[in-house]
Design a protein around this motif. Structure first.
Motif, PDB file in Angstrom:
ATOM      1  N   ILE A   1       0.670  -1.258   0.055  1.00  0.00           N
ATOM      2  CA  ILE A   1      -0.040  -0.115   0.029  1.00  0.00           C
ATOM      3  C   ILE A   1       0.986   1.224  -0.011  1.00  0.00           C
ATOM      4  CG2 ILE A   1      -1.919   1.428   1.232  1.00  0.00           C
ATOM      5  CD1 ILE A   1      -3.082  -1.235   2.099  1.00  0.00           C
ATOM      6  N   PRO A   2       1.663   1.527   0.833  1.00  0.00           N
ATOM      7  CA  PRO A   2       2.626   2.627   0.705  1.00  0.00           C
ATOM      8  C   PRO A   2       3.303   2.789  -0.532  1.00  0.00           C
ATOM      9  CG  PRO A   2       3.173   1.465   2.886  1.00  0.00           C
ATOM     10  CD  PRO A   2       2.213   0.568   1.897  1.00  0.00           C
ATOM     11  N   ILE A   3       3.727   1.467  -1.202  1.00  0.00           N
ATOM     12  CA  ILE A   3       4.375   1.778  -2.370  1.00  0.00           C
ATOM     13  C   ILE A   3       3.536   2.292  -3.429  1.00  0.00           C
ATOM     14  CG2 ILE A   3       5.475   0.499  -4.246  1.00  0.00           C
ATOM     15  CD1 ILE A   3       6.731  -1.365  -1.980  1.00  0.00           C
ATOM     16  N   ILE A   4       2.308   1.739  -3.682  1.00  0.00           N
ATOM     17  CA  ILE A   4       1.406   2.221  -4.575  1.00  0.00           C
ATOM     18  C   ILE A   4       1.020   3.645  -4.406  1.00  0.00           C
ATOM     19  CG2 ILE A   4       1.028  -0.260  -5.516  1.00  0.00           C
ATOM     20  CD1 ILE A   4      -1.407  -0.472  -4.080  1.00  0.00           C
ATOM     21  N   GLN A   5       0.792   3.973  -2.952  1.00  0.00           N
ATOM     22  CA  GLN A   5       0.454   5.263  -2.798  1.00  0.00           C
ATOM     23  C   GLN A   5       1.260   6.227  -3.367  1.00  0.00           C
ATOM     24  OE1 GLN A   5       0.063   4.887   1.602  1.00  0.00           O
ATOM     25  NE2 GLN A   5      -2.039   5.338   1.266  1.00  0.00           N
ATOM     26  N   ASP A   6       2.714   5.691  -3.223  1.00  0.00           N
ATOM     27  CA  ASP A   6       3.770   6.717  -3.644  1.00  0.00           C
ATOM     28  C   ASP A   6       3.671   6.990  -5.114  1.00  0.00           C
ATOM     29  OD1 ASP A   6       4.492   7.246  -1.090  1.00  0.00           O
ATOM     30  OD2 ASP A   6       6.399   6.101  -1.232  1.00  0.00           O
ATOM     31  N   ILE A   7       3.448   5.602  -5.786  1.00  0.00           N
ATOM     32  CA  ILE A   7       3.517   5.684  -7.102  1.00  0.00           C
ATOM     33  C   ILE A   7       2.220   6.584  -7.870  1.00  0.00           C
ATOM     34  CG2 ILE A   7       2.872   4.212  -9.214  1.00  0.00           C
ATOM     35  CD1 ILE A   7       4.620   1.959  -7.689  1.00  0.00           C
ATOM     36  N   GLN A   8       1.212   6.338  -7.221  1.00  0.00           N
ATOM     37  CA  GLN A   8       0.129   7.170  -7.643  1.00  0.00           C
ATOM     38  C   GLN A   8       0.047   8.583  -7.324  1.00  0.00           C
ATOM     39  OE1 GLN A   8      -4.110   5.567  -7.526  1.00  0.00           O
ATOM     40  NE2 GLN A   8      -4.540   7.156  -6.218  1.00  0.00           N
ATOM     41  N   ALA A   9       0.864   9.066  -6.326  1.00  0.00           N
ATOM     42  CA  ALA A   9       0.961  10.336  -5.948  1.00  0.00           C
ATOM     43  C   ALA A   9       1.961  11.024  -7.169  1.00  0.00           C
ATOM     44  CB  ALA A   9       1.840  10.583  -4.591  1.00  0.00           C
ATOM     45  N   GLU A  10       2.966  10.180  -7.531  1.00  0.00           N
ATOM     46  CA  GLU A  10       3.727  10.633  -8.537  1.00  0.00           C
ATOM     47  C   GLU A  10       3.309  10.657 -10.009  1.00  0.00           C
ATOM     48  OE1 GLU A  10       7.434  11.608 -10.480  1.00  0.00           O
ATOM     49  OE2 GLU A  10       7.221  11.321  -8.386  1.00  0.00           O
ATOM     50  N   TYR A  11       2.362   9.796 -10.309  1.00  0.00           N
ATOM     51  CA  TYR A  11       1.555   9.933 -11.663  1.00  0.00           C
ATOM     52  C   TYR A  11       0.165  10.300 -11.643  1.00  0.00           C
ATOM     53  CZ  TYR A  11       6.008   7.692 -12.784  1.00  0.00           C
ATOM     54  OH  TYR A  11       7.272   7.113 -13.065  1.00  0.00           O
ATOM     55  N   ARG A  12      -0.388  10.458 -10.473  1.00  0.00           N
ATOM     56  CA  ARG A  12      -1.671  10.808 -10.265  1.00  0.00           C
ATOM     57  C   ARG A  12      -2.708   9.577 -10.757  1.00  0.00           C
ATOM     58  NH1 ARG A  12      -0.490  16.057 -12.825  1.00  0.00           N
ATOM     59  NH2 ARG A  12      -1.672  15.429 -14.703  1.00  0.00           N
ATOM     60  N   TYR A  13      -2.254   8.422 -10.964  1.00  0.00           N
ATOM     61  CA  TYR A  13      -2.809   7.033 -11.108  1.00  0.00           C
ATOM     62  C   TYR A  13      -1.970   6.070 -10.795  1.00  0.00           C
ATOM     63  CZ  TYR A  13      -1.292   5.806 -15.723  1.00  0.00           C
ATOM     64  OH  TYR A  13      -0.406   5.623 -16.886  1.00  0.00           O
ATOM     65  N   LEU A  14      -2.428   4.840 -10.759  1.00  0.00           N
ATOM     66  CA  LEU A  14      -1.726   3.691 -10.473  1.00  0.00           C
ATOM     67  C   LEU A  14      -1.665   2.702 -11.750  1.00  0.00           C
ATOM     68  CD1 LEU A  14      -0.201   1.893  -8.795  1.00  0.00           C
ATOM     69  CD2 LEU A  14      -2.427   0.780  -7.808  1.00  0.00           C
ATOM     70  N   PRO A  15      -0.635   2.987 -12.686  1.00  0.00           N
ATOM     71  CA  PRO A  15      -0.485   2.305 -14.019  1.00  0.00           C
ATOM     72  C   PRO A  15      -0.554   0.862 -13.818  1.00  0.00           C
ATOM     73  CG  PRO A  15       1.250   4.055 -13.855  1.00  0.00           C
ATOM     74  CD  PRO A  15       0.642   3.944 -12.571  1.00  0.00           C
ATOM     75  N   PRO A  16      -1.443  -0.057 -14.378  1.00  0.00           N
ATOM     76  CA  PRO A  16      -1.563  -1.566 -14.202  1.00  0.00           C
ATOM     77  C   PRO A  16      -0.224  -2.090 -14.156  1.00  0.00           C
ATOM     78  CG  PRO A  16      -3.369  -0.580 -15.309  1.00  0.00           C
ATOM     79  CD  PRO A  16      -2.425   0.294 -15.343  1.00  0.00           C
ATOM     80  N   GLU A  17       0.624  -1.522 -15.172  1.00  0.00           N
ATOM     81  CA  GLU A  17       2.065  -2.289 -15.426  1.00  0.00           C
ATOM     82  C   GLU A  17       2.824  -2.328 -14.438  1.00  0.00           C
ATOM     83  OE1 GLU A  17       0.693  -0.626 -19.578  1.00  0.00           O
ATOM     84  OE2 GLU A  17       0.485  -0.107 -17.383  1.00  0.00           O
ATOM     85  N   LEU A  18       2.817  -1.155 -13.408  1.00  0.00           N
ATOM     86  CA  LEU A  18       3.468  -0.867 -12.488  1.00  0.00           C
ATOM     87  C   LEU A  18       3.029  -1.785 -11.370  1.00  0.00           C
ATOM     88  CD1 LEU A  18       4.746   2.924 -12.302  1.00  0.00           C
ATOM     89  CD2 LEU A  18       5.989   0.953 -13.257  1.00  0.00           C
ATOM     90  N   LEU A  19       1.858  -1.947 -11.285  1.00  0.00           N
ATOM     91  CA  LEU A  19       1.231  -2.635 -10.008  1.00  0.00           C
ATOM     92  C   LEU A  19       1.899  -4.286 -10.106  1.00  0.00           C
ATOM     93  CD1 LEU A  19      -0.236  -3.141  -7.459  1.00  0.00           C
ATOM     94  CD2 LEU A  19      -2.168  -3.335  -9.064  1.00  0.00           C
ATOM     95  N   THR A  20       1.785  -4.679 -11.601  1.00  0.00           N
ATOM     96  CA  THR A  20       2.453  -6.268 -11.885  1.00  0.00           C
ATOM     97  C   THR A  20       3.870  -6.045 -11.436  1.00  0.00           C
ATOM     98  OG1 THR A  20       0.743  -6.545 -13.439  1.00  0.00           O
ATOM     99  CG2 THR A  20       2.821  -7.718 -13.569  1.00  0.00           C
ATOM    100  N   TYR A  21       4.490  -4.968 -11.751  1.00  0.00           N
ATOM    101  CA  TYR A  21       5.965  -5.068 -11.519  1.00  0.00           C
ATOM    102  C   TYR A  21       6.203  -4.847 -10.137  1.00  0.00           C
ATOM    103  CZ  TYR A  21      10.598  -3.008 -11.784  1.00  0.00           C
ATOM    104  OH  TYR A  21      12.084  -3.051 -11.543  1.00  0.00           O
ATOM    105  N   VAL A  22       5.343  -4.078  -9.327  1.00  0.00           N
ATOM    106  CA  VAL A  22       5.474  -4.067  -7.821  1.00  0.00           C
ATOM    107  C   VAL A  22       5.473  -5.303  -7.324  1.00  0.00           C
ATOM    108  CG1 VAL A  22       4.779  -3.159  -5.679  1.00  0.00           C
ATOM    109  CG2 VAL A  22       5.192  -1.571  -7.687  1.00  0.00           C
ATOM    110  N   ALA A  23       4.612  -6.003  -7.369  1.00  0.00           N
ATOM    111  CA  ALA A  23       4.184  -7.310  -7.190  1.00  0.00           C
ATOM    112  C   ALA A  23       5.111  -8.125  -7.364  1.00  0.00           C
ATOM    113  CB  ALA A  23       2.829  -7.951  -7.878  1.00  0.00           C
ATOM    114  N   LYS A  24       5.937  -8.191  -8.505  1.00  0.00           N
ATOM    115  CA  LYS A  24       6.807  -9.306  -8.717  1.00  0.00           C
ATOM    116  C   LYS A  24       8.285  -8.690  -7.627  1.00  0.00           C
ATOM    117  CE  LYS A  24      10.102 -10.348 -12.128  1.00  0.00           C
ATOM    118  NZ  LYS A  24      10.969  -9.354 -13.082  1.00  0.00           N
ATOM    119  N   GLU A  25       8.278  -7.494  -7.587  1.00  0.00           N
ATOM    120  CA  GLU A  25       9.567  -7.057  -6.802  1.00  0.00           C
ATOM    121  C   GLU A  25       9.298  -7.286  -5.217  1.00  0.00           C
ATOM    122  OE1 GLU A  25      12.455  -5.228  -7.846  1.00  0.00           O
ATOM    123  OE2 GLU A  25      11.823  -6.424 -10.002  1.00  0.00           O
TER     124      GLU A  25
END
Length: 160
Positions: free
Chosen positions: A25-49
């Protein structure tokens, strides 16, 4: 397909957290703060990481209403349509904003990515109804004319 810079930024954000499921949650909050949305490709990437499944990551991200998989505008306009706001005429405010922003039914974000218009159930300011928020700023006792003035003011500031 996202540009490589998105993944580099995600790596920077992940580095600020532990690579554990509890950091999702904190990671995807930071990503959304950066881009004003959560790109699905990045969610997949974060999950793997961080070592969780895509399904788990999507389950968490889709559960919370504040995560968006669609790009949002620079200014998020939230018009309250809770009981107090509704009876004090929030619907005409929403209709005026849709018209002013050129948003057809079903569209929330302007083509220039400046505004995203949302209806919310309650903003917790019933005594100030009808209420509208622009990003984190509350605007009380709104009218359609006040909403138009506010949009024009923001546009003017953007064009300076």
């Amino acid at each position: 397909m996202l540009d490589e810079s998105f993944y580099q930024k995600a790596d920077e954000i992940i580095a600020n957290h532990t690579k554990e499921e509890r950091s999702l949650i904190p990671i995807i909050q930071d990503i959304q703060a950066e881009y004003r949305y959560l790109p699905p490709e990045l969610l997949t990437y974060v999950a793997k990481e961080i070592g969780i499944t895509d399904a788990r990551a999507y389950s968490v991200a889709s559960f919370y209403e504040n995560f968006s998989f669609e790009p949002k505008g620079k200014y998020i306009l939230k018009v309250c349509d809770g009981t107090a706001c509704h009876v004090r005429k929030s619907t005409p405010i929403m209709e005026r904003l849709r018209s002013d922003l050129g948003l057809e039914e079903g569209r929330q974000t302007t083509d220039d990515m400046l505004f995203t218009l949302e209806t919310v159930s309650c903003l917790g300011a019933c005594g100030l109804a009808p209420v509208m928020m622009v990003n984190d700023e509350v605007h009380s006792t709104m009218t359609p004319d006040k909403a138009t003035e506010l949009i024009n003011k923001i546009r003017g500031e953007e064009n300076e």
